[in-house]
Design an enzyme around this catalytic site. Structure first.
Site, PDB file in Angstrom:
ATOM      1  N   ILE A  10       0.877  -1.161   0.000  1.00 12.26           N
ATOM      2  CA  ILE A  10       0.000   0.000   0.000  1.00 12.26           C
ATOM      3  C   ILE A  10       0.917   1.213   0.000  1.00 12.26           C
ATOM      4  O   ILE A  10       1.902   1.268   0.739  1.00 12.26           O
ATOM      5  CB  ILE A  10      -0.956   0.001   1.210  1.00 12.26           C
ATOM      6  CG1 ILE A  10      -1.892   1.219   1.158  1.00 12.26           C
ATOM      7  CG2 ILE A  10      -0.220  -0.075   2.532  1.00 12.26           C
ATOM      8  CD1 ILE A  10      -2.990   1.204   2.219  1.00 12.26           C
ATOM      9  N   SER A  11       0.623   2.164  -0.862  1.00 12.61           N
ATOM     10  CA  SER A  11       1.497   3.332  -1.009  1.00 12.61           C
ATOM     11  C   SER A  11       1.592   4.120   0.288  1.00 12.61           C
ATOM     12  O   SER A  11       0.708   4.057   1.157  1.00 12.61           O
ATOM     13  CB  SER A  11       0.977   4.247  -2.121  1.00 12.61           C
ATOM     14  OG  SER A  11       1.030   3.624  -3.375  1.00 12.61           O
TER      15      SER A  11
END
Length: 224
Positions: free
Chosen positions: A59-60
């Site tokens: 997940i960024s």
């Protein structure tokens, strides 16, 4: 600095991102406050760095999500249609759904089936089941490089993994007047803003240098 935005709470994280001017649009603040990252990021949810979520996927970092939402904010108005390619655990798609409202539609596409199911569970755990019930938020299993034509064209498209080149399908599914945010490159990557004018012309500019996982097919990603 982006890495100074970490906090012990979602509210603190969003406040730090805003104070660092990672985003400036108040609707981005409202969306990020309304979607608690702890339901979508199993480890260190409020740390401003990418986190592993399984299947060779991350997940960024929150500052990248905030930056992308800010760049797309004028195209994520009530009634707009949005596509999130590589939707992972569903965090950014949920933020987009809040921004486009019940009169709009946010579509997340993810090719790892387990992540699609996990994202739906995450959205429900975050108290956002009403978005799924209203069909203003839809999570789909599929190859995001091809887009999801049946729900397009889109006012806003976000891509959460780096493509070697911009997929033509995504440009085709971008509505005239719409905007695409996508990381492009292999070793050296840039976050590109791609705008389609009302007459269909395409203009692009680099927002910043980035480092994302590659946008690839399922076999190459998970090794099966």
């Amino acid at each position: 600095m982006a890495w100074s935005c970490s906090s012990s709470s979602n509210k603190g994280l969003v406040s730090n991102l805003e104070n660092a001017r990672i985003f400036q649009n108040s609707r981005v603040r409202e969306a990020m406050l309304g979607v608690d990252r702890k339901h979508y990021c199993p480890r260190n949810p409020y740390q401003d760095s990418p986190q592993l979520i399984g299947y060779n996927v991350t997940i960024s970092a929150p500052h990248m999500h905030a930056m992308c939402l800010d760049a797309l904010a004028d195209h994520l108005k009530p009634g707009s249609k949005a596509l999130d390619v590589g939707s992972g655990t569903g965090y950014l798609t949920a933020c987009m759904a809040i921004m486009v409202g019940f009169s709009g539609k946010a579509v997340g596409v993810e090719h790892v089936p387990q992540l699609v199911q996990q994202s739906i569970s995450n959205i429900k755990a975050d108290g956002k089941e009403y978005l799924l019930d209203s069909k203003s938020l839809i999570m789909i299993e599929g190859d995001g490089r091809k887009g999801i034509a049946e729900h397009g064209p889109y006012d806003a498209i976000h891509v959460g993994a780096a493509a070697p080149t911009i997929p033509q399908s995504l440009i085709d599914q971008l509505k005239p007047g719409g905007r695409l945010i996508i990381p492009v490159g292999n070793i050296m990557q840039e976050l590109l803003q791609v705008d389609k004018s009302l007459d269909g012309n395409i203009k692009q500019k680099s927002i910043t240098s980035v480092r994302y996982v590659p946008l690839t097919d399922l076999k190459d990603q998970v090794g099966n």
